[in-house]
Design an enzyme around this catalytic site. Structure first.
Site, PDB file in Angstrom:
ATOM      1  N   ASP A 111       0.603  -7.042  13.059  1.00 18.02           N
ATOM      2  CA  ASP A 111       0.253  -7.489  11.704  1.00 18.02           C
ATOM      3  C   ASP A 111       0.891  -8.851  11.414  1.00 18.02           C
ATOM      4  OD1 ASP A 111      -1.154  -7.224   9.374  1.00 18.02           O
ATOM      5  OD2 ASP A 111       0.345  -5.993   8.354  1.00 18.02           O
TER       6      ASP A 111
ATOM      7  N   GLY B 238       0.793  -1.215   0.000  1.00 21.41           N
ATOM      8  CA  GLY B 238       0.000   0.000   0.000  1.00 21.41           C
ATOM      9  C   GLY B 238       0.828   1.267   0.000  1.00 21.41           C
ATOM     10  N   PHE B 239       1.987   1.244   0.673  1.00 25.06           N
ATOM     11  CA  PHE B 239       2.777   2.463   0.802  1.00 25.06           C
ATOM     12  C   PHE B 239       4.187   2.321   0.258  1.00 25.06           C
ATOM     13  CE2 PHE B 239      -0.188   2.273   4.416  1.00 25.06           C
ATOM     14  CZ  PHE B 239      -0.981   3.361   4.095  1.00 25.06           C
TER      15      PHE B 239
END
Length: 503
Positions: free
Chosen positions: A307, A191-192
């Site tokens: 996570d 995502g980043f």
């Protein structure tokens, strides 16, 4: 060189324990014996005109076997203190079989007398020249330093969090390592960030370079979080962060390159035509547990990963697990509670209590680890569809008395039954809806090593993933706060559906 043992220059008087000091500055000839019998090194010295003392000055146990070769050089070295001096070897005798032959004193040369250096310059003139040269060099060095500092400051301004971080790489080295960050070098996208495989031009070492998306506030937070946490962690089951680089808007993290990619790709990428054996899976399970135990209980601070999932577990060349991607990690002191209240993680691994208070803890990491255990054994994703939840399915198999039916069919029943049952039951215990029921990582390690029996599991009806409230929660957090990404290989552990909210 570093001395293992030292003694002031002296020798033992014949047949006594009296030690006579020697003045090395006297310039008188000195005899020295260095003897090694395979176990001890004995060093003896005395004035040249005396016989060898019966007791050595130094007798030190040492094994030189690793250093002794069939053909090698033998030599001498000497050092000076605060004064300048000269050392002369007038003669020496060496033997590899028994005692060396005695030196013939009549054949030894005399040490040369001290001579004038022949300099025609006055000592004050020489001193003045040296002083002026030193000042000139210092001023020139200071000029170069500030010139380079100002040039680099245009691109790399240090911030407070950068001061205690690991090795900082030069941008041009990472640019060269990844061939200018070419698309062909990408091994993972999230995502980043994107992850590139590279070879450092300075050492030839393979690395994985994680490049954070420019102008991303969340990317900067993840960048700082990984440096502050992973940068100081050292454990064989954690991905090693070699260093970092920040240049303008380019944020880069440099890791060890892990050749076998993620556990997720090994479990679900059918194109590889490779199936993890049960022995490999059980070893990976133990490795992840050891890494989490270090994070939760053994390091100086408590680290909540937040996570834990299969795509964040990397498998090295020896098929050992390495937990990575600490972009969501949070640290706090032992004996205190975490103050984190944002809901982060990946759907399927999120503990139920996070839906109520959003407060991550070591227990929420344990929940994710429990789901991961079931994923490894069953070969199925935690959430395959809206109506399938892996934990519920394994519970159902357990209640029907056929828990082994949940085992990955790709194993072809080639596994140790007792170990499979243990891991499945432990996965259910770790993913229990009540945090207080879940075991600590130290307990989990004891269960896996067979040092303690796993307790029985009751009252699974208290939690149902198909409950309308929980489904509404999943639907809500999935709508806008999930960043879709894909995984190709190797490093940084990006998920297929990682929550960006609260990172």
């Amino acid at each position: 060189m570093y001395s293992t043992v030292t003694e002031p220059a002296a020798y033992y008087v014949k047949n006594t324990e009296l030690k006579e000091d020697m003045i090395l500055e006297s310039g008188d000839p000195i005899q020295a014996w260095i003897e090694y019998d395979g176990n001890f090194v004995n060093v003896t010295i005395c004035p040249f005109h005396l016989n060898k003392p019966s007791k050595p000055l130094i007798s030190h146990p040492i094994d030189l076997t690793p250093f002794v070769q069939e053909t090698m050089y033998v030599g001498f070295s000497a050092s000076t203190g605060q004064k300048s001096s000269s050392h002369y070897i007038l003669g020496w005798s060496f033997s590899t079989n028994g005692t060396a032959a005695q030196l013939n004193s009549s054949r030894l040369p005399m040490a040369p007398s001290k001579q004038n250096d022949g300099s025609s310059f006055d000592s004050r003139v020489i001193g003045l020249i040296v002083a002026l040269s030193t000042v000139t060099v210092l001023l020139f060095g200071i000029l170069i330093y500030f010139t380079l500092y100002k040039r680099n400051a245009k691109y790399e301004d240090l911030e407070d969090w950068e001061l205690d971080c690991p090795h900082r790489f030069r941008y041009k080295d990472l640019y060269a390592a990844t061939r200018g960050f070419q698309l062909s070098e990408i091994i993972g996208v999230g995502g980043f960030a994107a992850v590139y495989k590279g070879v450092l031009p300075t050492t030839g070492t393979e690395v994985a370079v994680k490049k954070i998306t420019q102008s991303s506030i969340q990317g900067l937070r993840e960048f700082v979080a990984e440096i502050e946490s992973l940068g100081r962690l050292r454990h064989k089951n954690l991905v090693y962060l070699q260093g970092w680089c920040k240049r303008k808007n380019d944020l880069l993290l440099v890791y060890d390159y892990i050749p076998n990619g993620s556990l997720y790709s090994l479990l679900f990428n059918q194109e590889q035509g490779f199936v993890l054996s049960w022995e490999q899976r059980f070893n990976i399970i133990k490795g992840i547990a050891a890494g989490l135990l270090y994070l939760h209980e053994e390091w100086e601070l408590v680290v909540i990963h937040r996570d834990v999932k299969s795509s964040n577990v990397l498998i090295d060349a020896d098929m050992n697990a390495r937990l990575g991607d600490f972009g969501l990690a949070r640290l706090y002191d032992h004996g205190t509670d975490s103050h984190t209240t944002n809901i982060v993680g990946t759907i399927g691994y999120i503990a139920p209590e996070l839906a109520r208070n959003g407060k991550a803890s070591t227990s929420s990491d344990v929940f994710a680890y429990g789901v991961l255990l079931l994923e490894i054994v069953c070969g199925r994703k935690p959430v395959d569809s809206r109506n399938f939840f892996l934990v519920d399915w394994v519970i159902e198999c357990h209640q029907l008395g056929h828990i082994l039916d949940a085992t990955d069919p790709k194993l072809n029943s080639s596994y140790v039954t007792e170990e499979v049952k243990l891991v499945l039951l432990l996965g259910l215990l770790c993913s229990h809806p009540k945090p207080e029921v879940r075991p600590s990582m130290s307990k989990i390690v004891r269960y896996l090593n067979g040092d303690e029996r796993i307790p029985s599991i009751d009252n699974w009806e208290a939690f149902d993933s198909s409950d309308e409230t929980y489904l509404k929660f999943l639907e809500t957090i999935s709508s806008d706060s999930i960043t879709k990404s894909y995984r190709l290989s190797s490093i940084a552990g990006f998920s297929s559906s990682s929550m960006s909210s609260g990172r």
